[in-house]
Design a protein around this motif. Structure first.
Motif, PDB file in Angstrom:
ATOM      1  N   THR A   1       0.843  -1.196   0.000  1.00 19.41           N
ATOM      2  CA  THR A   1       0.000   0.000   0.000  1.00 19.41           C
ATOM      3  C   THR A   1       0.876   1.243   0.000  1.00 19.41           C
ATOM      4  O   THR A   1       1.999   1.228   0.517  1.00 19.41           O
ATOM      5  N   LEU A   2       0.350   2.299  -0.578  1.00 22.51           N
ATOM      6  CA  LEU A   2       1.053   3.579  -0.621  1.00 22.51           C
ATOM      7  C   LEU A   2       0.056   4.683  -0.317  1.00 22.51           C
ATOM      8  O   LEU A   2      -0.972   4.810  -0.999  1.00 22.51           O
ATOM      9  N   VAL A   3       0.354   5.470   0.725  1.00 24.54           N
ATOM     10  CA  VAL A   3      -0.462   6.618   1.106  1.00 24.54           C
ATOM     11  C   VAL A   3       0.376   7.865   0.883  1.00 24.54           C
ATOM     12  O   VAL A   3       1.457   8.007   1.473  1.00 24.54           O
ATOM     13  N   ALA A   4      -0.094   8.754   0.008  1.00 24.39           N
ATOM     14  CA  ALA A   4       0.704   9.917  -0.376  1.00 24.39           C
ATOM     15  C   ALA A   4       0.880  10.891   0.789  1.00 24.39           C
ATOM     16  O   ALA A   4       1.965  11.418   1.010  1.00 24.39           O
ATOM     17  N   THR A   5      -0.187  11.143   1.551  1.00 24.62           N
ATOM     18  CA  THR A   5      -0.152  12.115   2.650  1.00 24.62           C
ATOM     19  C   THR A   5      -0.524  11.419   3.937  1.00 24.62           C
ATOM     20  O   THR A   5      -1.600  10.827   4.040  1.00 24.62           O
ATOM     21  N   LYS A   6       0.358  11.494   4.932  1.00 23.90           N
ATOM     22  CA  LYS A   6       0.123  10.799   6.197  1.00 23.90           C
ATOM     23  C   LYS A   6      -0.802  11.580   7.117  1.00 23.90           C
ATOM     24  O   LYS A   6      -1.557  10.991   7.883  1.00 23.90           O
ATOM     25  N   VAL A   7      -0.727  12.909   7.074  1.00 25.67           N
ATOM     26  CA  VAL A   7      -1.539  13.759   7.944  1.00 25.67           C
ATOM     27  C   VAL A   7      -2.278  14.763   7.068  1.00 25.67           C
ATOM     28  O   VAL A   7      -1.672  15.429   6.226  1.00 25.67           O
ATOM     29  N   ILE A   8      -3.596  14.874   7.278  1.00 27.46           N
ATOM     30  CA  ILE A   8      -4.419  15.749   6.457  1.00 27.46           C
ATOM     31  C   ILE A   8      -5.255  16.633   7.379  1.00 27.46           C
ATOM     32  O   ILE A   8      -5.938  16.129   8.273  1.00 27.46           O
ATOM     33  N   GLY A   9      -5.197  17.944   7.157  1.00 28.68           N
ATOM     34  CA  GLY A   9      -6.050  18.879   7.873  1.00 28.68           C
ATOM     35  C   GLY A   9      -7.292  19.188   7.055  1.00 28.68           C
ATOM     36  O   GLY A   9      -7.196  19.473   5.857  1.00 28.68           O
ATOM     37  N   VAL A  10      -8.446  19.119   7.705  1.00 31.13           N
ATOM     38  CA  VAL A  10      -9.721  19.288   7.004  1.00 31.13           C
ATOM     39  C   VAL A  10     -10.520  20.389   7.678  1.00 31.13           C
ATOM     40  O   VAL A  10     -10.752  20.335   8.896  1.00 31.13           O
ATOM     41  N   PRO A  11     -10.960  21.426   6.960  1.00 32.66           N
ATOM     42  CA  PRO A  11     -11.821  22.463   7.554  1.00 32.66           C
ATOM     43  C   PRO A  11     -13.143  21.864   8.024  1.00 32.66           C
ATOM     44  O   PRO A  11     -13.721  21.004   7.348  1.00 32.66           O
ATOM     45  N   THR A  12     -13.582  22.290   9.166  1.00 29.17           N
ATOM     46  CA  THR A  12     -14.852  21.808   9.712  1.00 29.17           C
ATOM     47  C   THR A  12     -16.003  22.124   8.754  1.00 29.17           C
ATOM     48  O   THR A  12     -16.111  23.227   8.239  1.00 29.17           O
ATOM     49  N   GLY A  13     -16.844  21.089   8.512  1.00 36.89           N
ATOM     50  CA  GLY A  13     -17.989  21.245   7.633  1.00 36.89           C
ATOM     51  C   GLY A  13     -17.714  20.955   6.171  1.00 36.89           C
ATOM     52  O   GLY A  13     -18.640  20.954   5.368  1.00 36.89           O
ATOM     53  N   SER A  14     -16.448  20.719   5.821  1.00 37.57           N
ATOM     54  CA  SER A  14     -16.123  20.462   4.419  1.00 37.57           C
ATOM     55  C   SER A  14     -16.029  18.946   4.172  1.00 37.57           C
ATOM     56  O   SER A  14     -16.388  18.137   5.020  1.00 37.57           O
ATOM     57  N   GLN A  15     -15.506  18.583   3.013  1.00 37.36           N
ATOM     58  CA  GLN A  15     -15.414  17.182   2.603  1.00 37.36           C
ATOM     59  C   GLN A  15     -13.963  16.731   2.620  1.00 37.36           C
ATOM     60  O   GLN A  15     -13.081  17.415   2.114  1.00 37.36           O
ATOM     61  N   ALA A  16     -13.693  15.557   3.207  1.00 37.99           N
ATOM     62  CA  ALA A  16     -12.343  14.993   3.261  1.00 37.99           C
ATOM     63  C   ALA A  16     -12.229  13.860   2.254  1.00 37.99           C
ATOM     64  O   ALA A  16     -13.136  13.032   2.132  1.00 37.99           O
ATOM     65  N   ARG A  17     -11.110  13.799   1.530  1.00 34.63           N
ATOM     66  CA  ARG A  17     -10.865  12.761   0.527  1.00 34.63           C
ATOM     67  C   ARG A  17      -9.578  12.036   0.898  1.00 34.63           C
ATOM     68  O   ARG A  17      -8.508  12.640   0.924  1.00 34.63           O
TER      69      ARG A  17
END
Length: 358
Positions: A174-190
């Protein structure tokens, strides 16, 4: 006149009479001096030499030879079928063909990609095609997986080919490009996870390493197949909030092994930005600045006359300096009043300084 098979001295025809029992032979006598032997249909076993013999007091003969050309045909015996090999093993693909002349064997990949071969030093080199009855792939890798075409040709149409599928098995990765992702509250996370495995892996997502995520509600899981052994699995989290913060794990498993990729999501609040406002405060401390303010005011209010307005107007058009003077008239009393107050203050300070000096 007789036609005789030269190899075994078999008499085929005598004068206009057929001697052999095969109906494929015939003789014609178009003129007293012309005798033709016909063989229909021609077969491979008809290859050889034929003798025309004239039975006179002194026997005369003439020999002619026939070569039968045969288009290529790939023979199952001696030709490889579909192969499955573990990554790192040696693989040999074989192809055997018959025909006259003897066919040439050429190898290509069905998808048009290069064939990767190892040299004596063990380094991979790429070739468009390979000539020879056997294609040897040492220490085969996953990128060498695919369909190979064995093509046989001998300049006698048509050429023929056989498709041989090579499958390379290996455990998942498996390969994950980004280990840590910040997501604005109320938005959509991918979240994306790239998986390589063959046989094809079973893949799923976990929340905090334990809770399996199912597609539905605020979670949507999809996949994109890239190649027979590569895919991209995508997890979308809608309306992200504090409950969605945490660790997400992409898991892939097949009969060869198991692999995991981990991402961490955290949320943050985007501060609201006040609407931008523009305040126009003229600075008339100097003559140049005042002139700039006047000219800008004229341009901002579209006071410059156009050709159409000038033509339709009964009054003469004013020049730019005149328009500038008109535009500043409403501010003139404030400018004079401010200048007078400044003059009074300066005079008062000057008197105080003069008295102090005495």
């Amino acid at each position: 006149v007789a036609w005789i098979r030269a190899d075994d001295q078999t008499i085929l025809t005598l004068h206009t009479r057929l001697v052999t029992h095969s109906s494929r032979y015939a003789v014609t006598n178009d003129s007293p001096r012309s005798w033709q032997l016909h063989i229909r249909p021609l077969k491979v076993e008809d290859r050889g030499c034929y003798m025309c013999q004239i039975n006179t007091s002194t026997m005369k003969k003439q020999i002619g030879c026939v070569d039968v050309l045969v288009p290529p045909n790939i023979v199952d015996e001696g030709t490889s079928g579909d192969l499955v090999s573990r990554e790192g093993q040696d693989v040999s693909l074989s192809c055997r063909a018959e025909g006259r002349p003897l066919p040439r064997i050429l190898w290509r990949r069905e998808d048009g990609a290069n064939i990767q071969l190892r040299n004596e030093a063990g380094e991979l080199r790429k070739v468009d095609m390979f000539m020879g009855p056997s294609l040897n792939l040492s220490k085969v890798e996953r990128r060498q997986m695919g369909a190979y075409l064995c093509i046989a040709s001998n300049d006698v149409p048509p050429s023929v080919s056989k498709r041989i599928m090579l499958s390379v098995t290996f455990p998942p990765s498996t390969l994950v490009a980004t280990k840590v992702i910040g997501v604005p509250t109320g938005s959509q996370a991918r979240l994306e996870c790239f998986v390589e495995a063959y046989p094809q892996a079973i893949h799923y997502w976990l929340k905090s390493g334990e809770e399996m995520i199912l597609s539905g509600g605020k979670h949507e899981i999809s996949e994109e197949r890239v190649s027979p052994y590569q895919l991209r699995t995508i997890l979308i989290v809608s309306q992200f909030d504090s409950e969605d913060v945490g660790t997400y794990t992409c898991v892939a498993t097949n009969t060869m092994g198991k692999a995991e990729g981990t991402l961490r999501l955290y949320g943050f609040v985007v501060p609201l930005q006040p609407a931008e406002q523009k305040f126009y405060t003229p600075d008339v401390t100097t003559y140049d600045t005042m002139q700039n303010v006047i000219e800008q005011s004229v341009l901002d209010n579209n006071w410059l006359p156009t050709a159409e307005s000038a033509a339709n107007s009964h009054y003469p058009a004013f020049s730019l300096p005149t328009l500038a003077l008109i535009s500043v008239l409403p501010y003139l009393k404030y400018i004079i009043f401010s200048s007078f107050n400044a003059f009074v203050l300066i005079s008062r300070d000057f008197q105080i300084v003069a008295q102090g000096a005495r």
